[in-house]
Design an enzyme around this catalytic site. Sequence first.
Site, short mmCIF file in Angstrom:
data_model
loop_
_atom_site.label_atom_id
_atom_site.label_comp_id
_atom_site.label_asym_id
_atom_site.label_seq_id
_atom_site.Cartn_x
_atom_site.Cartn_y
_atom_site.Cartn_z
N ASP A 37 -80.10 -13.20 -46.74
CA ASP A 37 -79.46 -14.18 -47.61
C ASP A 37 -80.09 -15.56 -47.48
OD1 ASP A 37 -77.57 -12.53 -48.75
OD2 ASP A 37 -76.13 -12.86 -47.13
N LYS A 58 -78.56 -15.40 -53.55
CA LYS A 58 -77.99 -15.35 -54.90
C LYS A 58 -78.72 -16.21 -55.92
CE LYS A 58 -74.82 -12.40 -54.15
NZ LYS A 58 -73.88 -12.58 -53.06
N MET A 166 -66.41 -22.96 -47.98
CA MET A 166 -66.81 -23.12 -49.39
C MET A 166 -66.02 -24.21 -50.12
SD MET A 166 -67.54 -19.15 -50.37
CE MET A 166 -66.29 -18.40 -49.36
N1 SAH Z 1 -70.37 -15.15 -43.48
C1 SAH Z 1 -70.46 -16.59 -43.30
C2 SAH Z 1 -69.78 -17.35 -44.41
C3 SAH Z 1 -70.44 -17.19 -45.76
S1 SAH Z 1 -69.65 -18.09 -47.04
C4 SAH Z 1 -69.87 -16.94 -41.93
O1 SAH Z 1 -69.29 -16.09 -41.28
O2 SAH Z 1 -70.01 -18.09 -41.48
C5 SAH Z 1 -70.60 -19.59 -47.08
C6 SAH Z 1 -69.79 -20.74 -46.52
O3 SAH Z 1 -69.79 -20.67 -45.12
C7 SAH Z 1 -70.34 -22.11 -46.86
O4 SAH Z 1 -69.88 -22.55 -48.12
C8 SAH Z 1 -69.73 -22.94 -45.75
O5 SAH Z 1 -68.37 -23.22 -46.01
C9 SAH Z 1 -69.78 -21.97 -44.58
N2 SAH Z 1 -70.98 -22.13 -43.73
C10 SAH Z 1 -72.01 -21.28 -43.61
N3 SAH Z 1 -72.89 -21.73 -42.70
C11 SAH Z 1 -72.40 -22.90 -42.23
C12 SAH Z 1 -72.83 -23.83 -41.23
N4 SAH Z 1 -73.96 -23.64 -40.56
N5 SAH Z 1 -72.05 -24.91 -41.00
C13 SAH Z 1 -70.90 -25.09 -41.66
N6 SAH Z 1 -70.44 -24.25 -42.60
C14 SAH Z 1 -71.16 -23.15 -42.88
#
Ligand code: SAH
Length: 253
Positions: A37, A58, A166
């Site tokens: 991803d 995406k 998100m």
């Molecule tokens: N599977 C991922 C989440 C995917 S959805 C997990 O478990 O973390 C994508 C959202 O995750 C983003 O919009 C944000 O809200 C959060 N996110 C992903 N990576 C991040 C990071 N390094 N720091 C803060 N928020 C993060």
Amino acid sequence: MNRTGRVVFVGAGPGASDLITVRGAQRLAEAEVVLFDALTDPALRQFAPQAKWIDVGKRGFGRATGQTAIDALLVQHARAGRQVVRLKGGDPGVFGRLEEELQALAAAGVECEVVPGVTAALAAAAEMKRPLTRRGHGRSVSLTTAMTQQGRLQAGAHADTEVFYMAGRQLGALGRALRRSGWPAETPVLVVSRAGWPDALGSGHTVAALAEAAVLHAGRPAVVTVGAGALAIGPHAHHKLERAQVGAPASTP
Ligand code: SAH
């Protein structure tokens, strides 16, 4: 060919490549194909230089067709007898479309495994040194997406600590929704963007003033922690990230 292919879902962790688990790195080392991803660290390639890396972020796809195309690719490569790793940011089972992909594999009779990863909420808490649970007053944590499937913003007050994913683009609206659902104006809120990366940024706010965080975290993946888990620890708490604080947390325990 009678080799059986399989798919391993691997949580890459939230950021820098060393936050992947040892098991996840081992599965990568055995992979022939890696579907990854947008939010995963390019440095993860070092764990699977032998594999074919396919970007299924995406960006290149429309939303619905994107997921269908990913499902089809997973099935196609596994059926061809390959060892496939499906690499997802954070944990595969947290807002990661794991459900759809598991369903597609089950329907096709493809064997699979899930290797957990550090989800963004946990990385943010670690980054800021603010435990998500607190003895006595922080007994429950909820992981929530502020966006409904219809694209509406929704926030509740279901747990002592709520972590929103998100919601980075709509911090002002999230603050208002939190007020409407009963969170007091002075409730502490922590916004952490790019948690787990060297350029992680964290800032403390209140529910009432959450909109002020928008500029600071613009264009960066962020989680928003509300309630008990956002409270600073002790009067002398400090951390390199706290220099970026705009507005102090409402109170300290
Ligand atoms: N599977 C991922 C989440 C995917 S959805 C997990 O478990 O973390 C994508 C959202 O995750 C983003 O919009 C944000 O809200 C959060 N996110 C992903 N990576 C991040 C990071 N390094 N720091 C803060 N928020 C993060």
